[in-house]
Write an enzyme that holds these catalytic residues in place. Structure first.
Site, mmCIF file in Angstrom:
data_model
loop_
_atom_site.group_PDB
_atom_site.id
_atom_site.type_symbol
_atom_site.label_atom_id
_atom_site.label_comp_id
_atom_site.label_asym_id
_atom_site.label_seq_id
_atom_site.Cartn_x
_atom_site.Cartn_y
_atom_site.Cartn_z
ATOM 1 N N THR A 291 -18.479 14.597 33.429
ATOM 2 C CA THR A 291 -18.820 16.018 33.541
ATOM 3 C C THR A 291 -18.112 16.895 32.511
ATOM 4 O O THR A 291 -18.303 18.119 32.517
ATOM 5 C CB THR A 291 -18.466 16.517 34.954
ATOM 6 O OG1 THR A 291 -17.102 16.153 35.250
ATOM 7 C CG2 THR A 291 -19.373 15.876 35.999
ATOM 8 N N GLU A 292 -17.319 16.300 31.638
ATOM 9 C CA GLU A 292 -16.499 17.086 30.719
ATOM 10 C C GLU A 292 -17.321 18.079 29.903
ATOM 11 O O GLU A 292 -16.947 19.254 29.777
ATOM 12 C CB GLU A 292 -15.711 16.157 29.778
ATOM 13 C CG GLU A 292 -14.552 15.426 30.439
ATOM 14 C CD GLU A 292 -14.956 14.120 31.087
ATOM 15 O OE1 GLU A 292 -14.064 13.343 31.449
ATOM 16 O OE2 GLU A 292 -16.180 13.888 31.263
ATOM 17 N N VAL A 293 -18.409 17.607 29.271
ATOM 18 C CA VAL A 293 -19.164 18.508 28.392
ATOM 19 C C VAL A 293 -19.728 19.702 29.155
ATOM 20 O O VAL A 293 -19.946 20.762 28.580
ATOM 21 C CB VAL A 293 -20.303 17.765 27.663
ATOM 22 C CG1 VAL A 293 -19.740 16.798 26.640
ATOM 23 C CG2 VAL A 293 -21.230 17.050 28.641
ATOM 24 N N ILE B 259 -18.199 21.378 31.435
ATOM 25 C CA ILE B 259 -17.176 22.404 31.661
ATOM 26 C C ILE B 259 -16.455 22.750 30.362
ATOM 27 O O ILE B 259 -15.367 23.296 30.362
ATOM 28 C CB ILE B 259 -16.170 21.986 32.757
ATOM 29 C CG1 ILE B 259 -15.414 20.715 32.359
ATOM 30 C CG2 ILE B 259 -16.863 21.815 34.102
ATOM 31 C CD1 ILE B 259 -14.219 20.413 33.264
ATOM 32 N N VAL C 167 -15.290 20.790 27.773
ATOM 33 C CA VAL C 167 -14.242 19.950 27.187
ATOM 34 C C VAL C 167 -14.858 18.631 26.712
ATOM 35 O O VAL C 167 -16.070 18.415 26.822
ATOM 36 C CB VAL C 167 -13.075 19.709 28.169
ATOM 37 C CG1 VAL C 167 -12.392 21.019 28.506
ATOM 38 C CG2 VAL C 167 -13.550 19.019 29.447
#
Length: 273
Positions: free
Chosen positions: A142-144, A146, A148
């Site tokens: 899920t980084e991209v 939020i 990051v």
């Protein structure tokens, strides 16, 4: 009159539990109220539990699992925000050190998922030698979404996943199920939920029946062979350093601040279309 100690408050209760049975140490993430997020305290307790298990001559292998509906949700975003605001956070091993404890451990580590894994939690899965997940479990980088970059976890994850699926799931942040995770090489086996106990027992019986020195040397052999560009131990330190710098750059950026705000406000981030 006999005095009994007061029961531990939720804040005092251990976040990681270690038990040993028949040569297998079970390390359990036990912070279900925040989905076993990788807070500083949980990382400290996890690191200690792993060290204790590896130092126990009676332990042949380690199971890493969790309580609650989620195996591990990744970074503790509230704590990340506190760090960026300059608020004190207790000293703790950083994720590269925890991943290296698992990847470089002298004994096999088996990730037994109790539910979903997200972001940094998938790093724990990838770092383990064997990973079993119920078919109901889901995964997402899920980084991209939020703001990051999945930098640090790319070291263990790229050593497991096939490149096409790695590109897809890193770049989209989309949800994928355990069967897709197995096809991508992220986990060893997607198991029907009701058959998890049997599947885990089969793996553990194999470990229990193996010679400890042979097990340790075979794990070292697998490390020497490598299964990805960043798998070899001599390259991991450099890779973790570079990825740590990249991760820090993005976590301190405006997009990450907006991503955290959107997460806690339960709204789409401003860049969502």
């Amino acid at each position: 009159m006999t005095q009994h100690p007061s029961p531990a408050s939720p804040d005092d209760a251990p976040l990681v539990r270690l038990t040993v049975d028949r040569a297998i140490a079970t390390v359990t993430l036990d912070s279900p109220r925040n989905r076993n997020a990788l807070s500083a305290r949980l990382r400290s307790e996890l690191s200690k539990a792993l060290s204790d298990a590896m130092a126990d001559d009676d332990v042949r292998g380690v199971v890493l699992t969790g309580t609650g509906p989620v195996f591990c949700a990744g970074a503790d975003l509230k704590e990340v925000g506190a760090v960026l605001r300059g608020e004190p956070v207790e000293p703790a091993p950083e994720l590269p050190a925890v991943f290296e404890q698992i990847m470089g451990a002298p004994k096999p580590v088996v990730a037994v998922l109790n539910g979903a894994a997200r972001a940094g939690g998938i790093g724990l899965v990838a770092a383990a030698d064997i990973a079993l997940a119920p078919k109901s479990a889901t995964f997402a980088f899920t980084e991209v979404r939020i703001g990051v970059v999945p930098a640090i976890i790319s070291v263990p994850v790229s050593a497991r996943m096939h490149s096409r699926q790695l590109s897809r799931y890193f770049l989209t942040g989309e949800l994928f199920d355990a069967s897709a995770a197995a096809r991508a090489g992220l986990i060893t086996q997607a198991v029907p939920d009701r058959e998890m106990a049997h599947a885990v027992d089969a793996v553990l019986q194999g470990i229990r029946g193996s010679a400890p020195r042979a097990l340790s040397r075979t794990k070292q052999l697998l490390d020497e062979l490598g299964s990805g560009a960043l798998a070899a131990s001599e390259r991991r330190a450099e890779a973790f350093t570079r990825m740590g710098e990249l991760s820090a750059e993005f976590f301190a950026g405006e997009d990450a601040a907006e991503g955290r705000a959107a997460f806690f406000d339960k709204r789409p981030p401003r860049w969502a279309q």
